[in-house]
Design a protein around this motif. Structure first.
Motif: not given
Lengths: 311, 184
Positions: B169-170, B172-174, B179
């Motif tokens: 998740k980290h 993907e967020k960065e 994603s």
């Protein structure tokens, strides 16, 4: 060289996304497989013109089988976590029943007319999604040990292709209860499933959405479909991505084009589904020199039927 | 007398400085190994809770401490870039989280920040057992021309737990990895 191509394609993809925004998002829904329904006694038999046919009874399955609900719920949760919430089978079935009931009693205040619903409407209004996540599991017993064989297939509703998969048998256990084994099976296999699904989406962004075009004719149409398909092929060649399509079947009254790769966005940058894409073909056939009136019907994002000879 | 004390202080400072430089050099070498994927990662049991992976990482160094400390970095690097094959103990194969081709520059930038000693990678990894997770220590030797084995370096196996879902998740967020819903 391969790397350069990949990077170039990724750049094009990012450029397309930045210029056009978001593509039409397919809907996904988990449905138990026919094999699972049959094995667990969730089938309905009906007489189809003299032939006894069995179809799965999803309503009964979701009302009675708590293990199924657990697996669907777990899958829904994991997919929602990946920003891909699924349509929930039980809710969709309830929604359809409610709609049917409401539509049956709706009347126009002015004329007293009731809701118009054709037999085709009735068939189309079933539990549907662009991608069906077909679920099967079996419990294996060897002496006191139990294990789960789990099979999740992502099936494209329009091309009928399996686009994602996760299959595996978990470690046998003496004492763990079935729901726990099932939960573990879902979690363990999710990575494989999303990986293969991601590969399908990457392929779609690179080569276009794969859709199906079916051509039918009204029985009072006297045109030559066999000849017309060459013109349709020319249109497809000019409008699909890299001219990718296959002519599957052609007869005097029926033609099927599959593996048609349509662009995700039109020239104005608007996201397109198959109906938007094939509207161009419908207009071309309707205009001179063809002058063939036609009716365009659609199924979800990826299947269009053109019926030639009238609306 | 004072000049004697100054001499000792200078010598002590020089010694401390050289020790520090040596330690930094060893750490840099260990980071270079991680950067160049010189480590091995294997599944260590399918008993991890959902969202976590327990792995055994084999790191190489002339010093036990460096190899042990590097295990966490190697584990996170391995989950992102290498993955591992499944085998016994109910282990399933794991694919690397990286799902796109990185350019050399992207890889360098990402590595520089994320894998700093106090970098973000620390948030996603912990030792899974006591004594900093050390499970195995092997001495690697080089066979010299005179047929005598000579100590070359340690191969240290460390068991760590990686919060793989949170890590994904980290990343993907960065925007480091794609994603599933990207583009929709």
């Amino acid at each position: 060289m391969g790397n350069t191509n990949f990077i170039l394609r990724s750049c094009i993809f990012l450029l397309v996304i930045s210029l056009h925004g978001q593509a039409k998002k397919p809907t996904l829904m988990v449905v138990p497989s026919d094999a699972w329904c049959n094995k667990n006694g969730y089938m309905i038999e009906f007489d189809n013109q003299g032939i006894t046919t069995k179809v799965p009874d999803y309503t009964k399955a979701v009302q009675e089988n708590t293990d199924l609900l657990l697996v669907i719920s777990k899958l829904n949760g994991l997919m929602a976590e990946r920003e891909f919430p699924l349509k929930n089978l039980e809710t969709v079935l309830k929604g359809l029943t409610n709609d049917r009931g409401l539509n049956a009693v709706r009347t126009s205040r002015d004329t007293g007319a009731s809701i118009s619903e054709s037999p085709v409407d009735q068939i189309i209004k079933t539990a549907r999604a662009d991608i069906i996540l077909q679920l099967t599991w079996t419990v294996n017993t060897m002496g006191p040990k139990k294990s789960i064989t789990y099979n999740l297939q992502g099936l494209d509703s329009y091309t009928y292709k399996q686009i994602a998969t996760a299959v595996g048998t978990g470690a046998p256990s003496f004492s763990v209860e079935l729901p726990v084994l099932l939960e573990e099976a879902v979690a363990e296999n999710m990575e494989d499933f999303t990986y293969t699904l991601q590969e399908h989406f990457d392929d779609m962004f690179e080569k276009g959405r794969e859709v199906t075009l079916q051509i039918l004719t009204w029985d009072d149409w006297d045109g030559d479909l066999d000849e017309l398909t060459f013109e349709i092929e020319d249109w497809l060649d000019a409008n699909t991505i890299e001219g990718r399509f296959s002519t599957a079947d052609v007869t005097d009254s029926y033609a099927l084009f599959d593996q048609v790769r349509m662009p995700l966005f039109n020239e104005r940058g608007r996201a397109m589904a198959a109906r938007n894409f094939f509207r161009g073909l419908s207009k071309t056939l309707n205009a001179p020199p063809h002058n063939i009136p036609n009716k365009l019907t659609t199924e979800g994002l990826g299947k269009v039927t053109l019926i030639l000879g009238g609306k | 007398m004072i000049s004697h004390v100054v001499k000792i202080l200078v010598l002590l400072s020089a010694f401390l400085l050289s020790t520090s430089i040596l330690a930094q050099r060893k750490q840099k070498l260990a980071d270079k190994d991680t950067y160049e994927w010189v480590y091995d990662i294997e599944c260590y049991g399918g008993t991890a809770k959902n969202g976590f992976k327990i792995v055994k990482v084999w790191s190489y160094s002339k010093e036990k401490g460096v190899a042990t400390a590097q295990a966490k970095k190697n584990a996170v690097h391995g989950i992102i870039f290498k993955g591992y094959a499944g085998e016994g103990r109910g282990c399933r194969a794991s694919r690397p989280l990286m799902n796109r081709e990185m350019t050399e520059d992207e890889y360098k930038d990402f590595f520089k920040d994320f894998f700093l000693d106090d970098g973000d990678f620390n948030r996603f990894v912990t030792y899974a057992t006591d004594y900093k997770g050390i499970a195995d220590v092997q001495k690697l030797v080089k066979n010299k021309k005179d047929k005598k084995d000579k100590f070359y370096q340690y191969k240290i196996g460390v068991i760590v737990s990686v919060a793989s879902d949170d890590l994904r998740k980290h990343l993907e967020k960065e925007g480091v990895i794609n994603s599933l819903a990207k583009g929709f």
